[in-house]
Design a protein around this motif. Structure first.
Motif, PDB file in Angstrom:
ATOM      1  N   GLY A 296      80.480  65.461 -67.384  1.00  0.00           N
ATOM      2  CA  GLY A 296      81.902  65.502 -67.720  1.00  0.00           C
ATOM      3  C   GLY A 296      82.743  64.849 -66.635  1.00  0.00           C
ATOM      4  N   TYR A 297      84.067  64.922 -66.814  1.00  0.00           N
ATOM      5  CA  TYR A 297      85.002  64.352 -65.849  1.00  0.00           C
ATOM      6  C   TYR A 297      85.422  65.427 -64.857  1.00  0.00           C
ATOM      7  CZ  TYR A 297      85.413  60.620 -69.281  1.00  0.00           C
ATOM      8  OH  TYR A 297      85.134  59.599 -70.153  1.00  0.00           O
ATOM      9  N   PRO A 298      85.727  65.044 -63.623  1.00  0.00           N
ATOM     10  CA  PRO A 298      86.148  66.051 -62.649  1.00  0.00           C
ATOM     11  C   PRO A 298      87.565  66.566 -62.932  1.00  0.00           C
ATOM     12  CG  PRO A 298      86.242  63.870 -61.674  1.00  0.00           C
ATOM     13  CD  PRO A 298      85.638  63.714 -63.036  1.00  0.00           C
ATOM     14  N   LYS A 299      87.800  67.778 -62.537  1.00  0.00           N
ATOM     15  CA  LYS A 299      89.096  68.436 -62.755  1.00  0.00           C
ATOM     16  C   LYS A 299      90.235  67.631 -62.119  1.00  0.00           C
ATOM     17  CE  LYS A 299      91.365  72.860 -62.000  1.00  0.00           C
ATOM     18  NZ  LYS A 299      91.229  74.192 -61.372  1.00  0.00           N
ATOM     19  N   ARG A 300      89.986  67.048 -60.959  1.00  0.00           N
ATOM     20  CA  ARG A 300      91.056  66.322 -60.255  1.00  0.00           C
ATOM     21  C   ARG A 300      91.573  65.136 -61.070  1.00  0.00           C
ATOM     22  NH1 ARG A 300      86.385  64.614 -57.795  1.00  0.00           N
ATOM     23  NH2 ARG A 300      86.191  62.369 -57.464  1.00  0.00           N
ATOM     24  N   MET A 301      90.719  64.546 -61.912  1.00  0.00           N
ATOM     25  CA  MET A 301      91.149  63.440 -62.769  1.00  0.00           C
ATOM     26  C   MET A 301      92.134  63.953 -63.817  1.00  0.00           C
ATOM     27  SD  MET A 301      88.825  61.105 -65.250  1.00  0.00           S
ATOM     28  CE  MET A 301      89.527  59.899 -66.350  1.00  0.00           C
ATOM     29  N   ARG A 302      91.792  65.054 -64.450  1.00  0.00           N
ATOM     30  CA  ARG A 302      92.689  65.631 -65.466  1.00  0.00           C
ATOM     31  C   ARG A 302      94.011  66.067 -64.831  1.00  0.00           C
ATOM     32  NH1 ARG A 302      87.674  67.647 -66.677  1.00  0.00           N
ATOM     33  NH2 ARG A 302      88.091  69.690 -65.809  1.00  0.00           N
ATOM     34  N   GLU A 303      93.945  66.650 -63.641  1.00  0.00           N
ATOM     35  CA  GLU A 303      95.166  67.083 -62.949  1.00  0.00           C
ATOM     36  C   GLU A 303      96.045  65.887 -62.587  1.00  0.00           C
ATOM     37  OE1 GLU A 303      93.403  69.288 -59.754  1.00  0.00           O
ATOM     38  OE2 GLU A 303      93.377  71.165 -60.919  1.00  0.00           O
ATOM     39  N   TYR A 304      95.431  64.805 -62.143  1.00  0.00           N
ATOM     40  CA  TYR A 304      96.182  63.593 -61.807  1.00  0.00           C
ATOM     41  C   TYR A 304      96.884  63.043 -63.043  1.00  0.00           C
ATOM     42  CZ  TYR A 304      97.271  58.835 -60.384  1.00  0.00           C
ATOM     43  OH  TYR A 304      97.932  57.669 -60.121  1.00  0.00           O
ATOM     44  N   THR A 305      96.161  62.999 -64.156  1.00  0.00           N
ATOM     45  CA  THR A 305      96.732  62.490 -65.408  1.00  0.00           C
ATOM     46  C   THR A 305      97.911  63.350 -65.839  1.00  0.00           C
ATOM     47  OG1 THR A 305      94.594  61.577 -66.045  1.00  0.00           O
ATOM     48  CG2 THR A 305      96.206  61.887 -67.807  1.00  0.00           C
TER      49      THR A 305
END
Length: 114
Positions: free
Chosen positions: A97-106
């Motif tokens: 999956g994608y890391p949480k920090r990517m979703r938070e940045y978006t």
């Protein structure tokens, strides 16, 4: 005199002479973007997205703060070679999956905070 067909204006124009409906392969511009992006950020990790019916294999580079970029890449092997050459860990999105920090940045970017 130039002949113009009745439906010429409706035909889809393609980039680079490619036929409509054909998947675009990774280019040297894609690779150059990935190299420059990775070199200008810290804590970069690579996440490989598998080929689909719509898109060739892609890689998402994600920096320490969650900033990210996506480009086409030839294959998982090409992404792994890219990572080894630059000491960047490479993961398969389908497995981790994608890391949480990517979703938070978006999310921050959507709110205008990034």
């Amino acid at each position: 005199m130039v002949g113009v067909g009745l439906f010429d204006s409706l035909r889809r124009r393609s980039k680079g002479g490619q036929k409509p409906g054909t998947l675009r392969k990774a280019s040297s511009n894609d690779f150059k973007h990935l190299e420059e992006w990775a070199a200008s950020r810290t804590g970069v990790e690579a996440y490989v997205e598998p080929k689909t019916n719509v898109t060739e294999t892609t890689v998402v580079l994600i920096a320490h703060d969650g900033e990210w970029t996506r480009r086409r890449i030839e294959s998982l092997d090409a992404a792994q070679q890219f990572g080894r050459k630059r000491s960047i860990p490479v993961y398969e999105v389908a497995r981790v999956g994608y890391p949480k920090r990517m979703r938070e940045y978006t999310e921050r970017k959507k709110r205008g905070e990034a």
